[in-house]
Design a protein around this motif. Structure first.
Motif, mmCIF file in Angstrom:
data_model
loop_
_atom_site.group_PDB
_atom_site.id
_atom_site.type_symbol
_atom_site.label_atom_id
_atom_site.label_comp_id
_atom_site.label_asym_id
_atom_site.label_seq_id
_atom_site.Cartn_x
_atom_site.Cartn_y
_atom_site.Cartn_z
ATOM 1 N N THR A 133 0.845 -1.190 0.000
ATOM 2 C CA THR A 133 0.000 0.000 0.000
ATOM 3 C C THR A 133 0.880 1.238 0.000
ATOM 4 O OG1 THR A 133 -0.122 0.319 2.409
ATOM 5 C CG2 THR A 133 -1.688 -1.237 1.435
ATOM 6 N N SER A 134 0.365 2.335 -0.512
ATOM 7 C CA SER A 134 1.113 3.590 -0.528
ATOM 8 C C SER A 134 0.146 4.768 -0.434
ATOM 9 C CB SER A 134 1.945 3.717 -1.806
ATOM 10 O OG SER A 134 2.594 4.989 -1.853
ATOM 11 N N SER A 135 0.510 5.758 0.392
ATOM 12 C CA SER A 135 -0.296 6.984 0.492
ATOM 13 C C SER A 135 0.281 8.092 -0.379
ATOM 14 C CB SER A 135 -0.374 7.458 1.952
ATOM 15 O OG SER A 135 0.913 7.795 2.434
ATOM 16 N N TYR A 136 1.306 7.735 -1.183
ATOM 17 C CA TYR A 136 1.901 8.693 -2.109
ATOM 18 C C TYR A 136 1.044 8.745 -3.375
ATOM 19 C CZ TYR A 136 5.820 11.272 -4.224
ATOM 20 O OH TYR A 136 6.626 12.239 -4.791
ATOM 21 N N VAL A 137 -0.237 9.106 -3.175
ATOM 22 C CA VAL A 137 -1.236 9.098 -4.243
ATOM 23 C C VAL A 137 -2.034 10.395 -4.197
ATOM 24 C CG1 VAL A 137 -1.470 6.591 -4.221
ATOM 25 C CG2 VAL A 137 -2.923 7.960 -2.723
ATOM 26 N N LYS A 138 -2.884 10.584 -5.196
ATOM 27 C CA LYS A 138 -3.774 11.743 -5.180
ATOM 28 C C LYS A 138 -4.831 11.550 -4.087
ATOM 29 C CE LYS A 138 -3.377 12.979 -10.081
ATOM 30 N NZ LYS A 138 -4.103 13.143 -11.366
ATOM 31 N N ASN A 139 -5.105 12.616 -3.357
ATOM 32 C CA ASN A 139 -6.116 12.595 -2.292
ATOM 33 C C ASN A 139 -5.892 11.472 -1.282
ATOM 34 O OD1 ASN A 139 -7.539 14.732 -3.663
ATOM 35 N ND2 ASN A 139 -8.405 13.179 -5.022
ATOM 36 N N PRO A 140 -4.715 11.433 -0.660
ATOM 37 C CA PRO A 140 -4.464 10.393 0.357
ATOM 38 C C PRO A 140 -5.341 10.600 1.587
ATOM 39 C CG PRO A 140 -2.730 12.045 0.408
ATOM 40 C CD PRO A 140 -3.581 12.376 -0.778
ATOM 41 N N LYS A 141 -5.601 9.525 2.296
ATOM 42 C CA LYS A 141 -6.410 9.598 3.508
ATOM 43 C C LYS A 141 -5.495 9.580 4.728
ATOM 44 C CE LYS A 141 -10.656 7.514 1.703
ATOM 45 N NZ LYS A 141 -11.717 6.475 1.909
ATOM 46 N N LEU A 142 -5.548 10.650 5.503
ATOM 47 C CA LEU A 142 -4.721 10.762 6.696
ATOM 48 C C LEU A 142 -5.103 9.672 7.691
ATOM 49 C CD1 LEU A 142 -2.505 12.672 7.747
ATOM 50 C CD2 LEU A 142 -4.277 13.881 9.026
ATOM 51 N N GLY A 143 -4.108 9.093 8.314
ATOM 52 C CA GLY A 143 -4.346 8.034 9.291
ATOM 53 C C GLY A 143 -4.267 6.647 8.692
ATOM 54 N N THR A 144 -4.164 6.564 7.363
ATOM 55 C CA THR A 144 -4.002 5.273 6.711
ATOM 56 C C THR A 144 -2.555 5.133 6.232
ATOM 57 O OG1 THR A 144 -4.465 5.958 4.412
ATOM 58 C CG2 THR A 144 -6.353 5.543 5.860
ATOM 59 N N VAL A 145 -2.189 3.916 5.858
ATOM 60 C CA VAL A 145 -0.869 3.701 5.263
ATOM 61 C C VAL A 145 -0.995 3.619 3.751
ATOM 62 C CG1 VAL A 145 0.192 2.624 7.262
ATOM 63 C CG2 VAL A 145 -1.110 1.216 5.654
ATOM 64 N N GLY A 146 -2.078 4.185 3.243
ATOM 65 C CA GLY A 146 -2.220 4.330 1.810
ATOM 66 C C GLY A 146 -3.185 3.368 1.158
ATOM 67 N N LYS A 147 -3.104 3.394 -0.163
ATOM 68 C CA LYS A 147 -4.027 2.643 -1.009
ATOM 69 C C LYS A 147 -3.369 1.380 -1.541
ATOM 70 C CE LYS A 147 -7.453 3.797 -4.571
ATOM 71 N NZ LYS A 147 -7.895 4.868 -5.484
ATOM 72 N N LEU A 148 -4.166 0.323 -1.698
ATOM 73 C CA LEU A 148 -3.666 -0.900 -2.309
ATOM 74 C C LEU A 148 -3.131 -0.599 -3.706
ATOM 75 C CD1 LEU A 148 -6.488 -3.374 -1.326
ATOM 76 C CD2 LEU A 148 -4.115 -3.528 -0.590
ATOM 77 N N LEU A 149 -2.059 -1.269 -4.093
ATOM 78 C CA LEU A 149 -1.457 -1.012 -5.388
ATOM 79 C C LEU A 149 -2.383 -1.440 -6.524
ATOM 80 C CD1 LEU A 149 2.267 -2.063 -4.898
ATOM 81 C CD2 LEU A 149 1.150 0.112 -4.387
#
Length: 455
Positions: A133-149
């Motif tokens: 997962t990565s939060s280095y994306v558009k519109n990341p959600k704070l408190g998460t470790v990001g979005k599934l690849l």
């Protein structure tokens, strides 16, 4: 490629990335180096990173930093005021929890050094090439470790039952995709334990606990396995260290936790239950530490040995390890609390030494000034200097005494390790006699303690 597409990274040839993660981890080589080169960036390699050379690498003006919460702490503690970090625009962190407080402090630190940096979290396993997962994306959600690849699929399961859970229910993250490993080298049994088929797909059990939402963002809440990271950014896997320490002949049971440390960020603290009739002495502790430097043959017939940074820095002997009542598992939370208190006590002892030195200096200066005015026959100035020195002495003595009382409180708590652990686990009635004996001492600080079940 999955990560590049997920993060929609554009090739930027004039940028550089500081790679601080060891190459033995896919996050260090695949995610950090190969990703940087794939996107046309320069990779600045930082081997043997330490508090002594971190400023040197930061002065190379990286634009993106690949690291961990431990690296962020290392930078905050050891980069001098006045060092310009305006080139830094992104800090990508993984490998451990980044608490909101640490994130905020990190952003504030970089602002003081002329950088409006963004801090982005991610998570992953070696079995998934370092990034899941990565939060280095558009519109990341704070408190998460990001979005599934992009290109992967995931479910959350109950770790104990294997049942699939719904969105936003906490469980173990399981992932499938072409970036997931085929299997452990020459270890089919371990591979079978790590993978399972579900609805026609083969999933990998990541060992990471958390919640997955409808948009594919993952909130990490814990690890199935435990570890801590030292200032060199090496991970110390507690279970692995425990398994090796348990091979020492005098050890009956052992639990390792990370203890806060000003220089190393964390050091190992081993709670050990000795075998019957083995004395709880300093000599036994020294013997165990010396044995930790040796090779052992484990139950599978393999040679195993602790790395230097894995050897525990301190040991406490217990009659038994504390356990949770419901699961009967070792209560790691309790042990972490105790080592945090021990760390506070050690810092406090250093402050007490400083206060003692200050009191001594005040007395010497007062005596010298009084003697000087005595020689000048200036009784009025002599009395003034005495009064001034006395006031300073009393002020310092007041704060010194406050620190001493705090030390008494912490020392008492730590002296009751073996029986106090039971109290914190709400079984204090088993030691009712000792509890009454302690409370009857009527210490001024006793009411602040809850290790005997008062709260």
């Amino acid at each position: 490629i999955y990560t590049k597409n997920t993060c929609e990274i554009k090739p930027t040839a004039d940028e550089s990335c500081l790679v601080c993660v060891p190459f033995c981890y896919p996050y260090g080589f695949a995610t950090s180096v190969l990703m940087s080169l794939l996107c046309g960036r320069t990779a600045i390699l930082a081997p043997d990173l330490s508090k002594d050379n971190i400023e040197y690498f930061m002065k190379k003006n990286p634009n993106i930093i690949f690291g961990s919460p431990a690296l962020l702490e290392l930078i905050k503690r050891n980069v001098s005021d006045g060092v310009d970090l305006s080139s830094c625009k992104d800090f990508i962190t993984g490998g451990d929890f980044l608490f909101p407080k640490n994130r905020k402090e990190g952003i504030e630190f970089f602002k003081k050094h002329n950088s409006n940096i963004g801090i982005y979290e991610g998570s992953g396993n070696a079995e998934g090439l370092g990034t899941l997962t990565s939060s280095y994306v558009k519109n990341p959600k704070l408190g998460t470790v990001g979005k599934l690849l992009v290109g992967s699929d995931a479910i959350i399961i109950n770790h104990d039952t294997g049942k699939e859970l719904k969105y936003n229910e906490e469980g173990e993250l399981c992932v499938t995709g072409d970036h997931i490993f085929k299997g452990y080298f020459k270890n089919e049994e371990l591979t079978k334990d790590a993978k399972f088929m579900y609805k026609g797909k083969e999933y990998f059990k990541t060992g990471t606990l958390g919640l997955l939402d409808e948009d594919g963002f993952f909130t990490l809440t814990g690890r199935v396995s435990r570890f801590y990271i030292v200032s060199s950014l090496d991970k110390v896997h507690c279970d692995n260290v425990q398994n090796i320490i348990s091979l020492i002949d005098v050890v009956e049971n052992v639990c390792l936790v990370g203890k806060p440390d000003d220089d190393m960020l964390f050091t190992g603290k081993a709670f050990i239950v000795l075998k019957p009739n083995v004395p709880k002495t300093e000599e036994t502790k020294k013997y165990i530490i010396s044995e930790c430097e040796k090779q052992f043959i484990n139950q599978n017939g393999k040679r195993v040995q602790l790395k230097p940074y894995e050897i525990p820095a301190s040991i406490t002997f217990l009659d038994e390890l504390p356990r949770n009542k419901l699961s009967d598992k070792i209560d790691y939370k309790l042990l972490n609390k105790l080592v945090a208190e021990e760390y506070k006590l050690e810092k406090l002892e250093r402050k007490l030494i400083a206060f003692s030195i200050i009191r001594f200096i005040v007395v010497i200066i007062g005596l010298i000034s009084m003697y000087y005015y005595y020689k000048k026959n200036n009784i009025e100035s002599m009395g003034g200097s005495f009064l001034f020195a006395l006031i300073i002495f009393l002020v310092v003595a007041f704060f010194h005494n406050e620190k001493i009382n705090t030390k008494k409180r912490l020392s008492t708590m730590l002296n009751y390790y073996e029986k106090g652990i039971k109290r914190l686990d709400n079984t204090w009635k088993d030691f009712d006699d000792i509890g009454k004996e302690f409370i009857n001492r009527n210490h001024s600080f006793s009411n602040g303690l809850d290790i005997f079940g008062k709260n």
